[in-house]
Motif scaffolding. Structure first.
Motif, PDB file in Angstrom:
ATOM      1  N   ALA A 140       0.955  -1.138  -0.395  1.00  0.00           N
ATOM      2  CA  ALA A 140       0.454  -0.204  -0.163  1.00  0.00           C
ATOM      3  C   ALA A 140       0.741   1.352   0.052  1.00  0.00           C
ATOM      4  O   ALA A 140       2.021   1.243   0.677  1.00  0.00           O
ATOM      5  CB  ALA A 140      -1.106   0.462   1.537  1.00  0.00           C
ATOM      6  N   GLU A 141       0.417   2.215  -0.374  1.00  0.00           N
ATOM      7  CA  GLU A 141       1.139   3.718  -0.535  1.00  0.00           C
ATOM      8  C   GLU A 141       0.745   4.422   0.595  1.00  0.00           C
ATOM      9  O   GLU A 141       1.753   5.067   0.815  1.00  0.00           O
ATOM     10  CB  GLU A 141       0.559   4.808  -2.074  1.00  0.00           C
ATOM     11  N   TRP A 142      -0.852   3.680   1.648  1.00  0.00           N
ATOM     12  CA  TRP A 142      -1.498   5.268   2.361  1.00  0.00           C
ATOM     13  C   TRP A 142      -1.159   3.714   3.168  1.00  0.00           C
ATOM     14  O   TRP A 142      -2.311   2.470   3.454  1.00  0.00           O
ATOM     15  CB  TRP A 142      -2.393   4.714   1.738  1.00  0.00           C
ATOM     16  N   LEU A 143      -1.023   4.140   4.614  1.00  0.00           N
ATOM     17  CA  LEU A 143      -0.693   3.349   6.074  1.00  0.00           C
ATOM     18  C   LEU A 143      -1.990   3.864   6.686  1.00  0.00           C
ATOM     19  O   LEU A 143      -1.375   4.843   7.268  1.00  0.00           O
ATOM     20  CB  LEU A 143       0.706   2.201   6.262  1.00  0.00           C
ATOM     21  N   PHE A 144      -3.050   3.571   7.568  1.00  0.00           N
ATOM     22  CA  PHE A 144      -4.107   3.800   8.103  1.00  0.00           C
ATOM     23  C   PHE A 144      -3.442   3.112   9.730  1.00  0.00           C
ATOM     24  O   PHE A 144      -3.356   1.739  10.195  1.00  0.00           O
ATOM     25  CB  PHE A 144      -5.246   4.337   8.134  1.00  0.00           C
ATOM     26  N   VAL A 145      -3.227   4.310  10.936  1.00  0.00           N
ATOM     27  CA  VAL A 145      -3.116   2.947  12.017  1.00  0.00           C
ATOM     28  C   VAL A 145      -3.862   3.901  13.260  1.00  0.00           C
ATOM     29  O   VAL A 145      -3.583   4.137  14.160  1.00  0.00           O
ATOM     30  CB  VAL A 145      -1.697   3.439  12.617  1.00  0.00           C
ATOM     31  N   GLY A 146      -4.502   2.885  13.910  1.00  0.00           N
ATOM     32  CA  GLY A 146      -5.456   2.957  14.873  1.00  0.00           C
ATOM     33  C   GLY A 146      -4.756   2.624  16.102  1.00  0.00           C
ATOM     34  O   GLY A 146      -3.888   2.555  15.997  1.00  0.00           O
TER      35      GLY A 146
ATOM     36  N   PRO B 157       7.128   9.771   5.980  1.00  0.00           N
ATOM     37  CA  PRO B 157       6.170  10.982   5.881  1.00  0.00           C
ATOM     38  C   PRO B 157       5.089   9.972   6.606  1.00  0.00           C
ATOM     39  O   PRO B 157       4.621   8.878   6.664  1.00  0.00           O
ATOM     40  CB  PRO B 157       5.850  11.401   4.837  1.00  0.00           C
ATOM     41  N   LEU B 158       4.628  11.688   8.098  1.00  0.00           N
ATOM     42  CA  LEU B 158       3.271  10.494   9.311  1.00  0.00           C
ATOM     43  C   LEU B 158       2.676  12.119   9.123  1.00  0.00           C
ATOM     44  O   LEU B 158       3.436  12.928   9.778  1.00  0.00           O
ATOM     45  CB  LEU B 158       3.756   9.910   9.733  1.00  0.00           C
ATOM     46  N   ILE B 159       1.679  11.798   9.659  1.00  0.00           N
ATOM     47  CA  ILE B 159       0.004  12.909   9.348  1.00  0.00           C
ATOM     48  C   ILE B 159      -0.610  12.307  10.412  1.00  0.00           C
ATOM     49  O   ILE B 159      -1.580  11.506  10.292  1.00  0.00           O
ATOM     50  CB  ILE B 159      -0.377  13.125   8.361  1.00  0.00           C
ATOM     51  N   VAL B 160      -0.692  13.272  11.158  1.00  0.00           N
ATOM     52  CA  VAL B 160      -2.057  12.291  12.771  1.00  0.00           C
ATOM     53  C   VAL B 160      -3.282  13.261  12.206  1.00  0.00           C
ATOM     54  O   VAL B 160      -3.126  14.367  11.777  1.00  0.00           O
ATOM     55  CB  VAL B 160      -1.048  13.544  14.020  1.00  0.00           C
ATOM     56  N   THR B 161      -4.263  12.742  12.749  1.00  0.00           N
ATOM     57  CA  THR B 161      -6.154  13.184  12.642  1.00  0.00           C
ATOM     58  C   THR B 161      -6.934  12.836  13.365  1.00  0.00           C
ATOM     59  O   THR B 161      -6.111  11.577  13.744  1.00  0.00           O
ATOM     60  CB  THR B 161      -6.456  12.653  11.363  1.00  0.00           C
TER      61      THR B 161
ATOM     62  N   PRO C  12       5.421   2.262   2.863  1.00  0.00           N
ATOM     63  CA  PRO C  12       3.736   3.224   2.979  1.00  0.00           C
ATOM     64  C   PRO C  12       4.605   3.852   2.288  1.00  0.00           C
ATOM     65  O   PRO C  12       5.901   4.877   2.765  1.00  0.00           O
ATOM     66  CB  PRO C  12       3.055   2.905   3.715  1.00  0.00           C
ATOM     67  N   LYS C  13       4.159   5.508   1.810  1.00  0.00           N
ATOM     68  CA  LYS C  13       4.414   6.744   1.168  1.00  0.00           C
ATOM     69  C   LYS C  13       4.065   7.322   2.456  1.00  0.00           C
ATOM     70  O   LYS C  13       4.663   8.512   2.334  1.00  0.00           O
ATOM     71  CB  LYS C  13       3.632   6.781   0.039  1.00  0.00           C
ATOM     72  N   LEU C  14       2.926   7.154   2.384  1.00  0.00           N
ATOM     73  CA  LEU C  14       2.503   7.924   4.229  1.00  0.00           C
ATOM     74  C   LEU C  14       2.204   7.346   4.879  1.00  0.00           C
ATOM     75  O   LEU C  14       0.327   6.575   4.960  1.00  0.00           O
ATOM     76  CB  LEU C  14       1.221   9.105   3.296  1.00  0.00           C
ATOM     77  N   ILE C  15       1.763   7.603   6.010  1.00  0.00           N
ATOM     78  CA  ILE C  15       1.407   6.632   7.699  1.00  0.00           C
ATOM     79  C   ILE C  15       0.615   7.776   8.581  1.00  0.00           C
ATOM     80  O   ILE C  15       0.921   8.852   8.322  1.00  0.00           O
ATOM     81  CB  ILE C  15       2.329   5.896   8.577  1.00  0.00           C
ATOM     82  N   VAL C  16      -1.161   7.370   8.397  1.00  0.00           N
ATOM     83  CA  VAL C  16      -2.182   8.647   8.320  1.00  0.00           C
ATOM     84  C   VAL C  16      -1.935   7.380  10.095  1.00  0.00           C
ATOM     85  O   VAL C  16      -2.718   6.385   9.887  1.00  0.00           O
ATOM     86  CB  VAL C  16      -3.223   8.660   7.610  1.00  0.00           C
TER      87      VAL C  16
ATOM     88  N   ALA D  55      -3.328  15.229   3.928  1.00  0.00           N
ATOM     89  CA  ALA D  55      -2.881  14.492   3.204  1.00  0.00           C
ATOM     90  C   ALA D  55      -2.794  13.306   2.397  1.00  0.00           C
ATOM     91  O   ALA D  55      -1.518  13.895   1.559  1.00  0.00           O
ATOM     92  CB  ALA D  55      -3.186  13.724   3.995  1.00  0.00           C
ATOM     93  N   ARG D  56      -3.509  14.649   1.448  1.00  0.00           N
ATOM     94  CA  ARG D  56      -3.674  14.676  -0.026  1.00  0.00           C
ATOM     95  C   ARG D  56      -2.439  14.987  -0.848  1.00  0.00           C
ATOM     96  O   ARG D  56      -2.154  15.106  -1.692  1.00  0.00           O
ATOM     97  CB  ARG D  56      -4.677  14.680  -0.624  1.00  0.00           C
ATOM     98  N   GLN D  57      -2.857  16.452  -0.240  1.00  0.00           N
ATOM     99  CA  GLN D  57      -1.807  17.101  -0.915  1.00  0.00           C
ATOM    100  C   GLN D  57      -0.393  16.967  -0.710  1.00  0.00           C
ATOM    101  O   GLN D  57      -0.011  16.594  -1.535  1.00  0.00           O
ATOM    102  CB  GLN D  57      -1.355  18.626   0.140  1.00  0.00           C
ATOM    103  N   ARG D  58      -0.627  16.132   0.763  1.00  0.00           N
ATOM    104  CA  ARG D  58       1.476  15.628   0.732  1.00  0.00           C
ATOM    105  C   ARG D  58       1.326  14.585  -0.943  1.00  0.00           C
ATOM    106  O   ARG D  58       2.693  14.036  -0.282  1.00  0.00           O
ATOM    107  CB  ARG D  58       1.298  15.099   2.268  1.00  0.00           C
ATOM    108  N   MET D  59       0.387  13.610  -0.751  1.00  0.00           N
ATOM    109  CA  MET D  59       0.978  12.681  -1.934  1.00  0.00           C
ATOM    110  C   MET D  59       0.952  12.676  -2.818  1.00  0.00           C
ATOM    111  O   MET D  59       0.610  12.042  -4.342  1.00  0.00           O
ATOM    112  CB  MET D  59      -0.379  11.515  -1.592  1.00  0.00           C
ATOM    113  N   LEU D  60       0.520  14.225  -3.343  1.00  0.00           N
ATOM    114  CA  LEU D  60       0.549  14.820  -4.961  1.00  0.00           C
ATOM    115  C   LEU D  60       1.460  14.833  -5.446  1.00  0.00           C
ATOM    116  O   LEU D  60       3.198  15.574  -4.257  1.00  0.00           O
ATOM    117  CB  LEU D  60       0.224  16.052  -5.148  1.00  0.00           C
ATOM    118  N   PRO D  61       2.343  14.339  -6.329  1.00  0.00           N
ATOM    119  CA  PRO D  61       3.799  14.575  -7.223  1.00  0.00           C
ATOM    120  C   PRO D  61       4.302  15.828  -7.676  1.00  0.00           C
ATOM    121  O   PRO D  61       3.780  16.520  -7.570  1.00  0.00           O
ATOM    122  CB  PRO D  61       3.212  13.895  -9.070  1.00  0.00           C
TER     123      PRO D  61
END
Length: 245
Positions: free
Chosen positions: A97-103, A212-216, A177-181, A239-245
């Motif tokens: 995956a490019e996106w990893l969501f962690v609860g 990169p890791l973003i928090v919500t 992943p490219k990004l962790i949320v 987060a979407r902005q961070r994933m844009l090329p």
């Protein structure tokens, strides 16, 4: 906007979606404000986490492939959480995956079904993913800080988190992943290895060992506090902005 997009935004309490006159919706979303100074706060390395303790000592999580890691997590009894849950909840989704969501950890529905985020919070998470043009299992992986349900859905204790973290760390190493949320304070502070308020962690790109890791907010919190959904939407746009090329 199609009917499906409208339905998703209604679920997030974000409809009607206001768009500036003469500006496409995508451009308007991209202009949402955020004080996004990047910081570098690495999480504690695996070597500093307490060693796993079981009746039968498993191999180090960092040496395991997907098949062996799933088996070790399934059979794990390294902390007291295992004795009070039905089964471990490993994680689900695209293993590249490019996106990893962690609860934080499994709830009652997750404990019964063996999959993270399948209750009402899971439904909201799926709508959050849909708002990003994402869906579960397609370039998305979902996991939790701990693999077993804490009693009465309480917050996992520090020793429980420390025992389970090597499993998640290896999942991240395998996924790349490219990004962790991080969904909620427990996920964020556990991954970053430091205590802080959720408010102070939002709106910033953090670093998790080069990822990169973003928090919500956690979806379960948003169900209790629907007024915060607008802030969560801002985080998702960031987060979407961070994933844009």
């Amino acid at each position: 906007m199609n009917i499906r997009d409208e339905t998703v935004l209604r679920e997030l309490n974000l409809y009607p979606l206001w768009v500036r006159r003469g500006v496409p919706a995508e451009a308007d979303v991209a202009s949402l404000p955020a004080a996004h100074a990047e910081t570098s706060q690495p999480a504690l390395p695996v070597a500093e986490q307490p060693m796993l303790r079981q009746q039968t000592e498993p191999p180090p999580a960092s040496t395991l492939n997907w098949t062996d890691l799933k088996r070790v997590v399934r059979d794990c009894s390294a902390c007291k959480l295992r004795s009070g849950c039905t089964q471990t909840v490993f994680g689900v989704g695209d293993e590249k995956a490019e996106w990893l969501f962690v609860g934080e950890g499994p709830g009652a529905d997750e404990d019964a079904q063996g999959e993270p985020f399948v209750g009402q919070a899971g439904k909201l998470l799926d709508n959050m993913l849909a708002a990003l043009r994402l869906k579960r299992g397609d370039k998305v992986y979902i996991a939790n800080i701990v693999k077993c349900r804490p009693p009465n859905n309480r917050t996992p204790e520090p020793d429980e988190i420390a025992t389970c973290m090597p499993y998640l760390q290896q999942q991240i190493e395998l996924i790349k992943p490219k990004l962790i949320v991080a969904l909620g304070k427990t996920a964020a502070t556990s991954l970053l290895g430091r205590d802080a308020t959720l408010g102070s962690l939002r709106g910033t790109v953090h670093d998790y060992h080069g990822t990169p890791l973003i928090v919500t907010y956690h979806p379960a919190y948003l169900l209790r506090s629907p007024a915060e959904k607008a802030k969560a939407w801002q985080d998702l746009c960031f987060a979407r902005q961070r994933m844009l090329p």
